[in-house]
Design a protein around this motif. Structure first.
Motif, mmCIF file in Angstrom:
data_model
loop_
_atom_site.group_PDB
_atom_site.id
_atom_site.type_symbol
_atom_site.label_atom_id
_atom_site.label_comp_id
_atom_site.label_asym_id
_atom_site.label_seq_id
_atom_site.Cartn_x
_atom_site.Cartn_y
_atom_site.Cartn_z
ATOM 1 N N LYS A 98 0.818 -1.212 0.000
ATOM 2 C CA LYS A 98 0.000 0.000 0.000
ATOM 3 C C LYS A 98 0.855 1.268 0.000
ATOM 4 O O LYS A 98 0.475 2.287 0.568
ATOM 5 N N THR A 99 2.008 1.190 -0.656
ATOM 6 C CA THR A 99 2.863 2.366 -0.780
ATOM 7 C C THR A 99 2.506 3.133 -2.047
ATOM 8 O O THR A 99 2.484 2.576 -3.140
ATOM 9 N N GLN A 100 2.212 4.384 -1.861
ATOM 10 C CA GLN A 100 1.860 5.271 -2.973
ATOM 11 C C GLN A 100 3.068 5.551 -3.858
ATOM 12 O O GLN A 100 3.002 5.432 -5.089
ATOM 13 N N ALA A 101 4.184 5.942 -3.253
ATOM 14 C CA ALA A 101 5.396 6.287 -3.999
ATOM 15 C C ALA A 101 6.574 6.314 -3.046
ATOM 16 O O ALA A 101 6.416 6.527 -1.843
ATOM 17 N N PRO B 129 5.909 2.215 -7.389
ATOM 18 C CA PRO B 129 6.489 3.398 -8.023
ATOM 19 C C PRO B 129 7.534 4.044 -7.102
ATOM 20 O O PRO B 129 7.193 4.643 -6.083
ATOM 21 N N ALA B 130 8.785 3.885 -7.438
ATOM 22 C CA ALA B 130 9.885 4.413 -6.642
ATOM 23 C C ALA B 130 10.826 5.148 -7.571
ATOM 24 O O ALA B 130 11.168 4.645 -8.643
ATOM 25 N N PHE B 131 11.266 6.327 -7.150
ATOM 26 C CA PHE B 131 11.959 7.221 -8.070
ATOM 27 C C PHE B 131 13.242 7.757 -7.466
ATOM 28 O O PHE B 131 13.264 8.239 -6.342
ATOM 29 N N ALA C 103 6.105 14.876 -1.766
ATOM 30 C CA ALA C 103 5.569 13.961 -0.752
ATOM 31 C C ALA C 103 4.191 14.427 -0.279
ATOM 32 O O ALA C 103 3.276 13.608 -0.085
ATOM 33 N N TYR C 104 4.052 15.715 -0.079
ATOM 34 C CA TYR C 104 2.751 16.283 0.317
ATOM 35 C C TYR C 104 1.692 15.982 -0.731
ATOM 36 O O TYR C 104 0.596 15.474 -0.411
ATOM 37 N N LYS C 105 1.999 16.240 -1.999
ATOM 38 C CA LYS C 105 1.021 16.014 -3.054
ATOM 39 C C LYS C 105 0.716 14.518 -3.234
ATOM 40 O O LYS C 105 -0.437 14.135 -3.464
ATOM 41 N N ALA C 106 1.718 13.675 -3.099
ATOM 42 C CA ALA C 106 1.478 12.232 -3.210
ATOM 43 C C ALA C 106 0.601 11.735 -2.074
ATOM 44 O O ALA C 106 -0.246 10.857 -2.258
ATOM 45 N N SER C 107 0.785 12.314 -0.901
ATOM 46 C CA SER C 107 -0.013 11.883 0.255
ATOM 47 C C SER C 107 -1.458 12.332 0.147
ATOM 48 O O SER C 107 -2.356 11.717 0.738
#
Length: 535
Positions: free
Chosen positions: A384-387, A452-454, A494-498
């Motif tokens: 459940k990791t977004q990014a 998705p990891a960058f 990170a804020y926008k991804a969260s």
């Protein structure tokens, strides 16, 4: 961090079609000229507060001082690495961020102690050198002996006949350099004729050296063990980094006698003296200690989410380092930047929708061991990791982001990047969908799991020749203006991804064809080394 080589893949029809769709679908606001452009970068008050906090109340200098100058280098298995884990946990907790050490394995423990390397004949000179990581010790005693070089052998039998000559000697096993001037210095001042001559001579010396080592029947890595078994009292190396005053400092390949790396300049002196019959003698004293088996940890911290507490945005950097300098740009910069991002977000965004998790990984330098273990040990988090945003390549501002092979990365990365102020993103080039990294740094551990990891790839500042794994990787090389830029970038993303309404699409690209005409596979999840010695 390891050097990444980007392969040039042959695109198949499906991928060409996909690329056309991606390019057609990217909003012009952040696709123009292949560079990210910001739309009303400070319209969001949260982002404005992030910018103000990062610029006007930065803790980066203090964090870097405490980590690099007070704690020092963070080799896996050393007391300094243990101190780094404790320090990061305490620092997070002081900001009101929950944090803990999580053990993922163990390693051979080692403590450096003092060391002295001196030439005592034919003249007295203190030599610039460093005991290699995990090197055996002289137990605090000064061991004096003659220095010898490797002769030319006819074959492995000739090598075996020579081998008894190493008994009681220090043996030089690195190729001496033809020049101590880096290529950029030759290019600036040398004539075309002298540069061509130097390059020709250097190429010939490298080929001859490699051929001579091959005649022994052993590799350069296995040779130290053969020499110490034959009675050598020490191994001398010099791994020049192609820059003034810089040597790569890695681990010892000897298990009985000390191994030391000597600067190009001093190694050259010893080699010339030995080759011309002056029989130089040196004295080495080391007091390093073997500490037996010690635990290896990741530092894990989190800012708990409110709406989706069991979904995650991960800030990633490795905490460990090699030991020649203080591990400043590899990866003290990534560590303190992600810590500062966490501090800023905790202050500005104390209740994010998703949990912000900070992973400061251990034993990255031995094969991404900490992050690979985390991926395997925490499937419920990974699922459940977004990014994942990873920093691990020096002190420069971020200038490249690759989509890591995720088809829709152009969409959500584009949205997140478009929120970042233009002065931060104006130099950033993006590649979509990009290619999944199979190694190199800790984002690859998550990419292998389909997350998705960058890698946030930074401007070089001479990273690979000057600081990467060298004795010059120290606090004074940091560029804090660039690091503050990276704090704003990462905190905003990170804020926008969260805040995304749902988890992003993880569809993987059609992989390009390999030499066999088959599509290359997506990188597989790899097991970490949970116990080890040296490399």
């Amino acid at each position: 961090m390891k050097i990444l080589l980007r392969s040039k893949f042959r695109k198949n029809t499906n991928y060409l079609f996909l690329g056309a769709i991606c390019l057609a679908s990217i909003p012009a606001s952040y696709a123009q000229r292949g560079r990210v452009q910001a739309e009303s970068p400070i319209a969001d008050p949260i982002i404005q507060q992030i910018v103000d906090e990062a610029n006007n109340n930065s803790q980066l200098e203090d964090l870097a001082f405490e980590l690099l100058d007070v704690v020092g280098p963070r080799l896996v298995g050393t007391p300094q690495m243990a101190k780094a884990n404790d320090w990061t946990v305490e620092k997070f907790q002081s900001w009101g961020i929950k944090a803990e050490k999580q053990q993922f394995g163990e390693w051979h423990g080692w403590e450096r102690g003092i060391s002295h390397i001196d030439m005592v004949h034919p003249r007295v000179k203190t030599l610039a050198g460093t005991q290699l990581a995990w090197s055996p010790s002289t137990n605090g005693k000064a061991v004096e002996a003659e220095v010898i070089t490797l002769p030319q052998w006819k074959d492995s039998l000739d090598f075996r006949k020579w081998l008894p000559a190493v008994k009681g000697k220090y043996v030089m096993i690195s190729q001496p350099q033809l020049t101590g001037r880096p290529d950029h210095n030759w290019k600036e001042y040398g004539t075309p004729e002298s540069i061509a001559r130097m390059n020709e001579q250097r190429t010939g010396l490298i080929k001859a050296w490699e051929a001579n080592i091959a005649k022994t029947g052993f590799s350069a890595n296995s040779l130290p063990a053969i020499l110490e078994e034959a009675g050598a009292v020490g191994i001398l190396t010099s791994f020049w980094s192609w820059e003034f005053g810089a040597n790569k400092i890695f681990g010892s390949r000897s298990k009985i006698v000390p191994s030391v790396d000597i600067s190009l300049e001093d190694y050259g002196i010893l080699h010339r003296l030995a080759e011309r019959g002056h029989k130089p003698r040196i004295q080495i004293e080391t007091s390093s200690k073997s500490l037996g088996v010690v635990p290896s940890f990741n530092t894990i911290a989190e800012i708990k989410g409110t709406e989706f507490p069991d979904e995650y945005v991960i800030l990633s950097a490795h905490l460990d380092s090699w030991e020649g300098g203080s591990g400043a740009t590899d990866n003290g910069t990534g560590t303190v930047t992600m810590m500062e991002v966490a501090r800023v977000l905790k202050k500005i965004l104390p209740n994010p929708k998703r949990t912000i998790l900070i992973g400061l990984w251990g034993s990255e330098e031995q094969g991404l061991n900490g992050s690979r273990a985390f991926v395997i040990d925490n499937p419920e988090i990974v699922e459940k990791t977004q990014a994942v945003f990873n920093l691990d390549n020096g002190t420069g501002r971020v200038v490249n982001i690759d989509g890591s092979g995720f088809v829709h990365s152009y969409d959500y990365l584009g949205r997140w990047l478009s929120a970042v102020p233009n002065n931060i993103t104006k130099e950033i080039k993006t590649t979509f969908p990009g290619n999944p990294g199979g190694g190199g740094s800790d984002h690859a551990s998550f990419v292998a799991a389909g997350i998705p990891a960058f890698m946030l790839s930074s401007l070089s500042w001479g990273y690979f020749s000057i600081t990467w794994h060298t004795n010059l990787d120290t606090y004074d090389k940091l560029v804090f203006d660039d690091l503050r830029s990276n704090v704003i970038l990462t905190a905003t993303m990170a804020y926008k991804a969260s805040e995304e309404p749902e988890l992003v699409n993880r569809e993987q690209r059609v992989m390009p064809e390999g030499r066999n005409g088959q599509s290359n596979p997506w990188p597989a999840i790899r097991q970490p080394r949970r116990t080890g010695v040296g490399y």
